[in-house]
Design a protein around this motif. Structure first.
Motif, PDB file in Angstrom:
ATOM      1  N   THR A  34       0.827  -1.208   0.000  1.00  0.00           N
ATOM      2  CA  THR A  34       0.000   0.000   0.000  1.00  0.00           C
ATOM      3  C   THR A  34       0.862   1.260   0.000  1.00  0.00           C
ATOM      4  N   SER A  35       1.870   1.290   0.862  1.00  0.00           N
ATOM      5  CA  SER A  35       2.748   2.466   0.922  1.00  0.00           C
ATOM      6  C   SER A  35       3.458   2.686  -0.411  1.00  0.00           C
ATOM      7  N   THR A  36       3.931   1.600  -1.026  1.00  0.00           N
ATOM      8  CA  THR A  36       4.669   1.727  -2.292  1.00  0.00           C
ATOM      9  C   THR A  36       3.736   2.139  -3.430  1.00  0.00           C
ATOM     10  N   THR A  37       2.519   1.595  -3.446  1.00  0.00           N
ATOM     11  CA  THR A  37       1.541   1.989  -4.470  1.00  0.00           C
ATOM     12  C   THR A  37       1.224   3.475  -4.351  1.00  0.00           C
ATOM     13  N   GLY A  38       1.015   3.925  -3.120  1.00  0.00           N
ATOM     14  CA  GLY A  38       0.742   5.342  -2.885  1.00  0.00           C
ATOM     15  C   GLY A  38       1.902   6.218  -3.337  1.00  0.00           C
ATOM     16  N   LEU A  39       3.126   5.783  -3.008  1.00  0.00           N
ATOM     17  CA  LEU A  39       4.311   6.575  -3.355  1.00  0.00           C
ATOM     18  C   LEU A  39       4.522   6.627  -4.872  1.00  0.00           C
ATOM     19  N   LEU A  40       4.433   5.471  -5.537  1.00  0.00           N
ATOM     20  CA  LEU A  40       4.641   5.454  -6.994  1.00  0.00           C
ATOM     21  C   LEU A  40       3.578   6.285  -7.707  1.00  0.00           C
ATOM     22  N   SER A  41       2.327   6.148  -7.286  1.00  0.00           N
ATOM     23  CA  SER A  41       1.264   6.890  -7.981  1.00  0.00           C
ATOM     24  C   SER A  41       1.463   8.396  -7.799  1.00  0.00           C
ATOM     25  N   HIS A  42       1.945   8.810  -6.634  1.00  0.00           N
ATOM     26  CA  HIS A  42       2.201  10.229  -6.388  1.00  0.00           C
ATOM     27  C   HIS A  42       3.359  10.734  -7.261  1.00  0.00           C
ATOM     28  N   VAL A  43       4.417   9.937  -7.349  1.00  0.00           N
ATOM     29  CA  VAL A  43       5.599  10.365  -8.111  1.00  0.00           C
ATOM     30  C   VAL A  43       5.305  10.382  -9.610  1.00  0.00           C
ATOM     31  N   ILE A  44       4.694   9.309 -10.122  1.00  0.00           N
ATOM     32  CA  ILE A  44       4.563   9.146 -11.575  1.00  0.00           C
ATOM     33  C   ILE A  44       3.547  10.128 -12.166  1.00  0.00           C
ATOM     34  N   LYS A  45       2.542  10.513 -11.365  1.00  0.00           N
ATOM     35  CA  LYS A  45       1.565  11.466 -11.915  1.00  0.00           C
ATOM     36  C   LYS A  45       2.157  12.877 -12.012  1.00  0.00           C
ATOM     37  N   GLY A  46       3.344  13.082 -11.436  1.00  0.00           N
ATOM     38  CA  GLY A  46       4.067  14.330 -11.637  1.00  0.00           C
ATOM     39  C   GLY A  46       4.685  14.416 -13.026  1.00  0.00           C
ATOM     40  N   ALA A  47       4.757  13.259 -13.711  1.00  0.00           N
ATOM     41  CA  ALA A  47       5.366  13.218 -15.047  1.00  0.00           C
ATOM     42  C   ALA A  47       4.339  13.013 -16.147  1.00  0.00           C
ATOM     43  N   GLU A  48       3.343  12.152 -15.913  1.00  0.00           N
ATOM     44  CA  GLU A  48       2.368  11.786 -16.956  1.00  0.00           C
ATOM     45  C   GLU A  48       0.997  11.596 -16.302  1.00  0.00           C
ATOM     46  N   PRO A  49      -0.098  11.773 -17.078  1.00  0.00           N
ATOM     47  CA  PRO A  49      -1.424  11.470 -16.525  1.00  0.00           C
ATOM     48  C   PRO A  49      -1.465  10.005 -16.074  1.00  0.00           C
ATOM     49  N   SER A  50      -1.901   9.789 -14.840  1.00  0.00           N
ATOM     50  CA  SER A  50      -1.874   8.433 -14.268  1.00  0.00           C
ATOM     51  C   SER A  50      -3.115   8.184 -13.425  1.00  0.00           C
ATOM     52  N   SER A  51      -3.613   6.960 -13.503  1.00  0.00           N
ATOM     53  CA  SER A  51      -4.699   6.520 -12.623  1.00  0.00           C
ATOM     54  C   SER A  51      -4.108   5.538 -11.621  1.00  0.00           C
ATOM     55  N   PHE A  52      -4.757   5.410 -10.472  1.00  0.00           N
ATOM     56  CA  PHE A  52      -4.196   4.484  -9.481  1.00  0.00           C
ATOM     57  C   PHE A  52      -5.266   3.904  -8.580  1.00  0.00           C
ATOM     58  N   LEU A  53      -4.959   2.715  -8.068  1.00  0.00           N
ATOM     59  CA  LEU A  53      -5.838   1.996  -7.147  1.00  0.00           C
ATOM     60  C   LEU A  53      -4.982   1.538  -5.975  1.00  0.00           C
ATOM     61  N   ILE A  54      -5.252   2.103  -4.795  1.00  0.00           N
ATOM     62  CA  ILE A  54      -4.464   1.795  -3.606  1.00  0.00           C
ATOM     63  C   ILE A  54      -5.314   0.972  -2.641  1.00  0.00           C
ATOM     64  N   GLY A  55      -4.678   0.033  -1.958  1.00  0.00           N
ATOM     65  CA  GLY A  55      -5.394  -0.880  -1.070  1.00  0.00           C
ATOM     66  C   GLY A  55      -5.918  -0.258   0.200  1.00  0.00           C
ATOM     67  N   ASP A  56      -5.734   1.067   0.364  1.00  0.00           N
ATOM     68  CA  ASP A  56      -6.326   1.730   1.534  1.00  0.00           C
ATOM     69  C   ASP A  56      -7.697   2.313   1.192  1.00  0.00           C
ATOM     70  N   GLY A  57      -8.225   1.924   0.007  1.00  0.00           N
ATOM     71  CA  GLY A  57      -9.542   2.414  -0.399  1.00  0.00           C
ATOM     72  C   GLY A  57      -9.506   3.671  -1.239  1.00  0.00           C
ATOM     73  N   THR A  58      -8.298   4.082  -1.687  1.00  0.00           N
ATOM     74  CA  THR A  58      -8.157   5.296  -2.484  1.00  0.00           C
ATOM     75  C   THR A  58      -8.036   4.945  -3.965  1.00  0.00           C
ATOM     76  N   GLY A  59      -8.839   5.587  -4.795  1.00  0.00           N
ATOM     77  CA  GLY A  59      -8.741   5.381  -6.236  1.00  0.00           C
ATOM     78  C   GLY A  59      -8.871   6.704  -6.962  1.00  0.00           C
ATOM     79  N   SER A  60      -8.196   6.813  -8.095  1.00  0.00           N
ATOM     80  CA  SER A  60      -8.318   8.026  -8.903  1.00  0.00           C
ATOM     81  C   SER A  60      -8.210   7.636 -10.368  1.00  0.00           C
ATOM     82  N   GLY A  61      -9.194   8.056 -11.160  1.00  0.00           N
ATOM     83  CA  GLY A  61      -9.193   7.740 -12.583  1.00  0.00           C
ATOM     84  C   GLY A  61      -9.028   9.002 -13.414  1.00  0.00           C
TER      85      GLY A  61
END
Length: 432
Positions: free
Chosen positions: A113-140
């Protein structure tokens, strides 16, 4: 237009997926138990309809996404089949959905969960990104390049996915109600490795992951000299952690993260390696690592009076070690008080000695009754078996948490994967 109906929409993965589809302009609704669950907040913020379970919810025109927690005999699933509606399980739906993007599955027994959150935060700084985190957070994001998602090994659910990349943080024995031993866990990850299409980023300090075979390149990260991506010159402070990264023995860059403990450095290294592989600008990686604010239920802090209260999902001895180490790095001059609720009887039974050992890293230890699972055969095990193994440990109950007040200036770490939050909430009421 298709309307997606989620059976069990309050589940962490289900809630996140519902948020993603809603953000991408699909029509979404769902049903669940009426008890309040923390995942509801994000659904309510998007005005996603949440209904109580009832077969009356099932109508023509719906596509049913069924949560893994609910059997085929569930009234809504039965009704959907009777009407002839499409019914697809959560992990199968996600497996098909990710094919539209450059997908990155984050897997491992700890740190997903921590790594998914971290990668999604970092990568969306470069390109449009969607993510699904196991803490119940999703963004499309409709025009996403990347889809970053948490992929769970439990019941081998992650074998429904064929991602472009996989980050593998570690292999450890857990979920003893399903896996028989560490070899069984390894076999699941080995099967997963063969489904990856472009590359695997794996922790080379993990003995099990060193044995992984794949049809794609395996890039290793860690502290050891043999890793492709190595952290050197690690400087830990009460503000965070700074380290140099060497790529195959050549200096790449210096990075600072706002989190604590060796496990946080490893999580960041995996993100750096994936981004390097995808040619993401090093300055973006450096900046985004410093603005990450964490994920839900992972080292979430509150200061009340002269005490620090931390809520953390740690429910395995390896995770308890990591959480206590992180607390010591950030608060070196304070006592660490562990308040631990074991999660499932089978896990407690399997790791009784290891739990005792990891909890003894704290200065004071309080134990809550075991949070059991409905699927378990309880047997004769009780919290007393763990109490006996830990000197000076005490049982604590939700009705009386006042004993914690005596620990002046202490860091109280509430750990568990059940409902440990209710103990923290009860204590906060005592302090008001």
């Amino acid at each position: 237009m298709t309307v997606y109906h989620f059976v069990g929409i309050k589940g962490t993965g289900m809630s996140a997926l519902a948020q993603i589809l809603h953000d991408m302009n699909y029509e979404v609704q769902g049903s669940d138990i009426e008890k309040h669950v923390f995942t509801e907040k994000a659904l309510e913020a998007r005005n996603i309809k949440i209904l109580p379970f009832s077969k009356e919810n099932i109508k023509e025109g719906l596509t049913i996404i069924a949560g893994n927690a609910y059997p085929d005999t569930h009234e809504e699933i039965v009704e959907a089949v009777n009407i002839g509606l499409p019914v697809v399980r959560y992990h199968r739906f996600l497996g098909d959905f990710i094919q539209k993007y450059t997908s990155v599955a984050i897997t491992g027994v700890h740190g997903k969960t921590s790594t998914t959150g971290l990668l999604s935060h970092v990568i969306k700084g470069a390109e449009p990104s969607s993510f699904l985190i196991g803490d119940g957070t999703g963004s499309g994001v409709p025009n996403s390049k990347y889809f970053v998602f948490e992929a769970c090994e439990y019941r081998r659910h992650f074998l429904s996915y064929n991602p472009d990349y996989a980050i593998m943080t570690n292999i450890d024995f857990d979920h003893p109600d399903y896996f028989t031993n560490i070899q069984d866990v390894f076999s699941a990850f080995q099967d997963m490795a063969l489904k990856v299409k472009k590359g695997i980023i794996a922790c080379g300090d993990d003995e099990q992951l060193q044995q992984i075979q794949a049809k794609v390149p395996v890039v290793y990260y860690g502290f050891g000299d043999d890793n492709d991506f190595q952290a050197r010159n690690v400087v830990k402070s009460t503000e965070g952690t700074t380290f140099d990264v060497f790529v195959r023995n050549t200096f790449y860059a210096n990075f600072t993260i706002t989190s604590y403990g060796d496990h946080s450095v490893l999580n960041a290294l995996s993100v750096i390696a994936l981004c390097h592989y995808e040619d993401i600008d090093v300055e973006i990686i450096q900046q985004r690592l410093q603005t990450f604010e964490g994920v839900k239920r992972r080292f979430n802090e509150k200061k009340i009076g002269d005490q620090i209260l931390i809520d953390d999902y740690a429910h395995h001895p390896t995770e308890i070690n990591a959480t206590i180490d992180a607390a010591r790095q950030k608060y070196p001059d304070r006592d660490i008080v562990a308040v631990f609720q074991p999660h499932t009887f089978t896990r407690t039974q399997s790791f009784l000695g290891e739990f005792a050992e990891s909890l003894q890293r704290a200065d004071h230890i309080y134990l809550c009754d075991i949070f059991g699972s409905a699927r378990e055969n309880v047997g004769k095990l009780s919290i007393d078996h763990l109490l006996e193994k830990i000197d000076n440990s005490h049982l604590i109950n939700e009705e009386d948490t006042t004993v914690l007040k005596k620990h002046d200036r202490a860091v109280l770490v509430f750990m568990g994967a059940g409902d440990i939050q209710k103990y923290q909430q009860a204590y906060e009421k005592v302090l008001v």
